[in-house]
Motif scaffolding. Structure first.
Motif, mmCIF file in Angstrom:
data_model
loop_
_atom_site.group_PDB
_atom_site.id
_atom_site.type_symbol
_atom_site.label_atom_id
_atom_site.label_comp_id
_atom_site.label_asym_id
_atom_site.label_seq_id
_atom_site.Cartn_x
_atom_site.Cartn_y
_atom_site.Cartn_z
ATOM 1 N N ASN A 156 -14.453 0.096 18.435
ATOM 2 C CA ASN A 156 -15.994 0.637 18.894
ATOM 3 C C ASN A 156 -17.127 -0.103 17.948
ATOM 4 N N ARG A 157 -17.948 -0.462 18.648
ATOM 5 C CA ARG A 157 -19.399 -1.079 17.783
ATOM 6 C C ARG A 157 -19.825 -0.077 16.859
ATOM 7 N N SER A 158 -20.312 -0.473 15.673
ATOM 8 C CA SER A 158 -20.820 0.446 14.782
ATOM 9 C C SER A 158 -21.750 -0.398 13.728
ATOM 10 N N THR A 159 -23.001 0.368 13.972
ATOM 11 C CA THR A 159 -23.911 -0.226 13.009
ATOM 12 C C THR A 159 -23.935 0.243 11.351
ATOM 13 N N ARG A 160 -23.018 1.479 11.377
ATOM 14 C CA ARG A 160 -22.632 1.614 10.133
ATOM 15 C C ARG A 160 -21.752 0.754 9.216
ATOM 16 N N HIS A 161 -21.264 0.088 9.822
ATOM 17 C CA HIS A 161 -20.217 -0.809 9.126
ATOM 18 C C HIS A 161 -20.842 -2.282 8.872
ATOM 19 N N GLN A 169 -17.877 9.696 19.899
ATOM 20 C CA GLN A 169 -18.037 9.693 18.315
ATOM 21 C C GLN A 169 -19.521 10.155 17.989
ATOM 22 N N GLN A 170 -20.429 9.622 18.693
ATOM 23 C CA GLN A 170 -21.914 9.967 18.256
ATOM 24 C C GLN A 170 -22.276 11.363 18.195
ATOM 25 N N GLY A 185 -15.875 5.442 21.612
ATOM 26 C CA GLY A 185 -17.078 5.342 20.419
ATOM 27 C C GLY A 185 -18.334 6.107 20.715
ATOM 28 N N ASP A 186 -18.458 6.209 22.130
ATOM 29 C CA ASP A 186 -19.635 6.906 22.727
ATOM 30 C C ASP A 186 -19.629 8.323 22.238
ATOM 31 N N ALA A 204 -15.773 -0.440 14.278
ATOM 32 C CA ALA A 204 -15.019 0.595 13.800
ATOM 33 C C ALA A 204 -13.870 0.709 14.292
ATOM 34 N N ARG A 253 -10.134 2.781 15.556
ATOM 35 C CA ARG A 253 -9.753 4.339 15.699
ATOM 36 C C ARG A 253 -8.116 4.194 15.506
#
Length: 564
Positions: A511-516, A310-311, A307-308, A521, A523
């Protein structure tokens, strides 16, 4: 253009890999230059047009068709290119002498401004029949989606090579021929980055009219060696663990870092250059050669969760703040070239010795060595695979024969991937959308959710594969029969505690996600089973999912089976 349109149409309707290869091989054999070269470039993703945008296509068709009618038609068909191809009303005053050729279209699009493309588009749509319009729009937008990978396209190109070629008659007037060596897809990939569309030199070599083009250029991409999935029930009985090196299958993306003769480049596994998105990596490398490895975020002396990383992905540029928050690095596991020497023919054991010396001798602050995992037998590795000490940063193990050379493609035997079993949850179908290509008539993209404390559903992922063709028909019927709302192309499906369709979802990680909205999120989610038998109220909760995420972040490597 007509031959290219026919090729795309037949490829999109053909499921067989071998049949696709024959279709493209025959097209390349019978189509003249430069059209066949432009077709190959489009199929391998090497042909893009900056001035052609989907919004331009929509604007053109809405100038001739009622926008509401077009919207309804697009919603029903599910594919922009197909909808425009079918609905386009030809200008009654248009008098076409002929349809445009593929090469003519490509050359015009490569040189035209955005304002000029709009006029060209309308003229071409008027001149073409529906199948040709569809191919034109797919070509312009780059969304071919005909079930043909870039490597498969290169395989078809290799297949077009004849067994022999006619030579000029000898002085005595006799007929002569010269046998040609067969060509593999890997031979084409070896020189691909030294070629440019429409590949006249490539076809001249394949047809025996010229020598093989040189691919020997500093900073070039080397075709990657790939692993096959291991069959535990069959393969382990035939394999000796002493013959194989074991490494962690790092949870990053495969890259190739090349520094040669003052040229520094970073490639993805498919050969796309991504150097510009990772300047911190490129300035942190200090060697002369080509390294195969995994691009990761490196933090606190180890690999951070995917997830890191992915940024940092899918960015053309990156600022200092982003690089500082998510420092990228390469975990190296193979050395393909060093100091101008090609190491790929050497056995892995020898390449590994050279790689260890390169990393320890100052390969750069952004280069780290992927360790070999000691093992005496397969049982020891099975325990580590199920609960790896490296935590969420490894998605399994790689097994590589110590005596294996580095061979492009996916040979069976030298390298195996032994991935951890996926995590599984039960979720409820919430929304559906039509697919693309062969699936444009089916609702095949599914958004699914889990229960919150308040008893509502919150989306946690989207899946569009994992089911059979027969199951797709069943899912499509369920969506149509139980639609409660429409939002453009999206249908909201009835989903309540006492009524809903439960899907068993398999996925590789969280992963943690602020967009969802859910805060997570997934994978690689996919539908592993349709739970027609399970009540919707018994699907998993958001607390279940968050507990799994906490366990993964704390270093727990055990597979979670939340589905019941």
């Amino acid at each position: 253009m007509r031959a290219f349109a026919e090729l795309l149409d037949r490829l999109s309707l053909t499921a067989s890999r071998n049949a696709k290869l024959v279709l493209l091989r025959d097209y390349l054999r019978t189509t003249p230059d430069p059209d066949r070269g432009w077709a190959l470039a489009s199929l391998t993703g090497d042909l893009t047009f900056d001035a052609a945008k989907p919004a331009m296509i929509r604007k053109a068709v809405e100038a001739r068709v009622d926008p509401v009618l077009f919207g309804w038609s697009h919603d029903y068909v599910g594919d922009m290119a197909e909808t425009v191809a079918l609905i386009w009303p030809r200008d009654p005053n248009y008098r076409a002498n002929r349809e445009p050729e593929l090469g003519e279209v490509v050359e015009a699009l490569r040189t035209a401004s955005r304002g000029e493309v709009a006029g060209l588009l309308e003229g071409w749509l008027d001149a073409l029949e529906p199948k040709g319009r569809w191919a034109l729009l797919k070509l312009m937008t780059g969304a071919l989606r005909v079930g043909l990978s870039a490597r498969l396209a290169k395989t078809a190109a290799a297949m077009m090579r004849p067994d022999a070629v006619s030579e000029p008659p000898d002085p005595e007037g006799g007929e002569t021929t010269r046998a040609l060596e067969p060509v593999e897809a890997s031979d084409i990939e070896e020189i691909w980055h030294a070629l440019s569309p429409p590949y006249a030199d490539l076809f001249a070599w394949l047809e025996g009219r010229a020598d093989k083009p040189s691919g020997d250029a500093p900073g070039r991409f080397r075709p990657v060696m790939l692993a096959v999935a291991i069959d535990e029930a069959v393969d382990f009985a035939k394999l000796d663990p002493d013959d194989y090196a074991a490494e962690w299958k790092w949870d990053g993306i495969r890259v190739q870092a090349v520094l040669e003769g003052g040229t520094a480049k970073l490639y993805s596994r498919t050969g796309d250059e991504i150097s510009g998105a990772f300047p911190d990596v490129m300035t942190g490398l200090a060697f002369e050669g080509a390294v195969d490895g995994e691009l990761v975020v490196w933090r606190d002396g180890g690999v951070a969760p995917f997830g890191d990383l992915q940024q940092r992905l899918n960015r053309k540029t990156v600022d200092a703040k982003m690089m500082d928050a998510f420092p990228a690095a390469i975990v190296a596991y193979d050395l393909l070239a060093e100091g101008g020497e090609d190491l790929r023919p050497l056995p892995l054991r020898d390449r590994r010795v050279r790689l260890e010396a390169l990393v320890s001798g100052g390969g750069g602050a952004r280069l780290h060595l992927s360790p070999v995992v000691p093992h005496a037998n397969w049982e020891e590795l099975a325990v580590l695979r199920a609960d790896p000490p490296v935590g969420a940063a490894a998605e399994g193990l790689m097994l590589k024969r110590w005596d294996s050379p580095y061979v492009a493609g996916r040979p069976k035997g030298p390298w195996f991937k032994w991935k951890r079993d996926p995590h599984v949850i039960d979720a409820v179908l919430m929304y559906a959308q039509r697919g693309h290509g062969k699936r444009s008539s089916f609702y095949s993209d599914y958004t699914f959710g889990v229960w919150t404390e308040e008893g509502a559903l919150t989306p946690v992922g989207k899946a569009y594969f994992g089911f059979t063709d027969e199951e797709l028909k069943q899912l499509d019927k369920f969506v149509r029969d139980h639609t409660v709302e429409r939002f453009g192309p999206v249908r909201s499906v009835r989903a309540e505690r006492d009524f809903g369709l439960v899907l068993e979802i398999a996925f590789e990680g969280l992963n943690r996600s602020t967009r969802h909205k859910s805060g997570v999120a997934m994978r690689f989610p996919r539908v592993s089973r349709i739970r027609w038998d399970k009540p919707a109220r018994e699907a998993n909760t958001l607390d279940d999912v968050m507990d799994l995420l906490d366990a993964l972040e704390s270093g727990g490597g055990r597979v979670a089976q939340l589905a019941g």
